[in-house]
Design an enzyme around this catalytic site. Structure first.
Site, PDB file in Angstrom:
ATOM      1  N   GLU A   5      -9.784  -9.497   2.941  1.00 35.60           N
ATOM      2  CA  GLU A   5     -10.062  -8.322   2.642  1.00 35.60           C
ATOM      3  C   GLU A   5     -11.327  -8.078   1.792  1.00 35.60           C
ATOM      4  O   GLU A   5     -11.373  -8.962   1.110  1.00 35.60           O
ATOM      5  CB  GLU A   5      -8.878  -7.519   1.749  1.00 35.60           C
ATOM      6  CG  GLU A   5      -9.266  -5.897   1.789  1.00 35.60           C
ATOM      7  CD  GLU A   5      -7.674  -5.401   1.116  1.00 35.60           C
ATOM      8  OE1 GLU A   5      -7.956  -4.290   0.715  1.00 35.60           O
ATOM      9  OE2 GLU A   5      -6.786  -6.040   1.031  1.00 35.60           O
TER      10      GLU A   5
ATOM     11  N   ASP B 128       4.798  -7.403   3.007  1.00 34.30           N
ATOM     12  CA  ASP B 128       4.290  -7.803   1.635  1.00 34.30           C
ATOM     13  C   ASP B 128       5.458  -8.261   0.497  1.00 34.30           C
ATOM     14  O   ASP B 128       6.416  -7.431   0.471  1.00 34.30           O
ATOM     15  CB  ASP B 128       3.367  -6.707   1.030  1.00 34.30           C
ATOM     16  CG  ASP B 128       2.056  -6.596   1.270  1.00 34.30           C
ATOM     17  OD1 ASP B 128       1.588  -7.493   1.759  1.00 34.30           O
ATOM     18  OD2 ASP B 128       1.402  -5.660   1.490  1.00 34.30           O
TER      19      ASP B 128
ATOM     20  N   SER C 267       0.630  -1.124   0.246  1.00 37.80           N
ATOM     21  CA  SER C 267      -0.036   0.129  -0.033  1.00 37.80           C
ATOM     22  C   SER C 267       0.883   1.369   0.061  1.00 37.80           C
ATOM     23  O   SER C 267       0.471   2.274  -0.288  1.00 37.80           O
ATOM     24  CB  SER C 267      -0.971  -0.099   1.191  1.00 37.80           C
ATOM     25  OG  SER C 267      -0.194  -0.380   2.237  1.00 37.80           O
TER      26      SER C 267
END
Length: 264
Positions: free
Chosen positions: A181, A84, A46
């Protein structure tokens, strides 16, 4: 302070104790979060949007993740730190292992990868080589071009059964955590109850074992579209440390996420 570990989260699940997690990208915020007792952090891709200003996570590189992971680790030496693996960093098991080694050397305790049953061999390979894995199902932002945008996933019997099957496959392959998510609350409950490993939700209702928010969403500093599941804790408290404490307290008590933050 005693380090937070994967075993800590496993114990939380067994004790039905909800826990909060958050994204972090630099030393200062990582230290602030750790000082307030928020001890599970994710260096998320992100950062491509929140830090670098791209319109998706796709441009983020392994070097970017490693750089931010090292900074966060210096700020929070005892936190459980997930990182990530970005887009195209785990197309093959061998590539995944090489890139996981890079972010682990930078300070990560665990790598997060997006995808279902196709990742089983990769998860097995990483786990067998002492790289803990967190899966990520539902809305997987690296697949935004396949999904045609950021949309709720797992609606309808076929889609929900497939996500449950994916979750069980990842767990069987050795994944020790799972992020869900943007899925309906009902599906999140099914998956959380079916798995022995802890499940962390974002846009998955308050039925998962833990919650995660992108830091910028939690403090209302996201430009543009604000996700339905986000809550601005800074607006309510006016103080960033108090906002962190309120986020943790509301997650632990089950107040956040509320019905207004959830999908069906």
């Amino acid at each position: 302070m005693k380090p937070t570990t994967i075993a800590s989260l496993q114990k939380y699940k067994q004790d039905k104790k909800r826990f909060a997690t958050i994204t972090a990208y630099d030393y200062s915020f990582a230290k602030l979060f750790a000082d307030e007792g928020l001890n599970v952090m994710l260096v998320g891709d992100s950062l491509g949007m929140t830090v670098q200003g791209h319109d998706s996570t796709l441009p983020v590189t392994v070097a970017d993740i490693a750089y931010h992971t090292a900074a966060v680790r210096r700020g929070a030496p005892n936190c459980l730190l997930l990182a990530d693996l970005p887009f195209m960093a785990y197309a093959t098991p061998e590539q995944a292992f090489e890139n996981a080694a890079t972010v682990m050397r930078a300070g990560a305790n665990m790598v997060k990868i997006e995808g279902g049953e196709w990742l089983v061999e990769t998860v097995k390979m990483l786990t067998e080589r002492a790289v803990p894995v967190c899966g990520h199902l539902g809305l997987t932002p690296q697949s935004v071009n396949i999904f045609g945008g950021y949309k709720v996933q797992g609606r309808g019997n076929e889609a929900s059964d497939r996500l449950l099957s994916d979750a069980l496959a990842l767990e069987a392959a050795g994944a020790q955590l799972l992020v869900l998510e943007c899925v309906p609350v009902e599906l999140a409950k099914r998956i959380t109850e079916a798995l022995a490993i802890p499940v962390i939700g974002i846009g998955a209702g308050n039925v998962t074992d833990g919650q995660i928010l992108v830091m910028h969403d939690a403090f209302g500093i996201t430009g543009g579209h604000i996700p339905k599941f986000a809550k601005n804790f800074l607006a309510e408290t006016g103080d960033i440390r108090a906002a962190v404490r309120q986020y943790m307290a509301e997650v632990e008590s089950g107040v956040y996420p509320g019905e207004e933050h959830s999908f069906h």
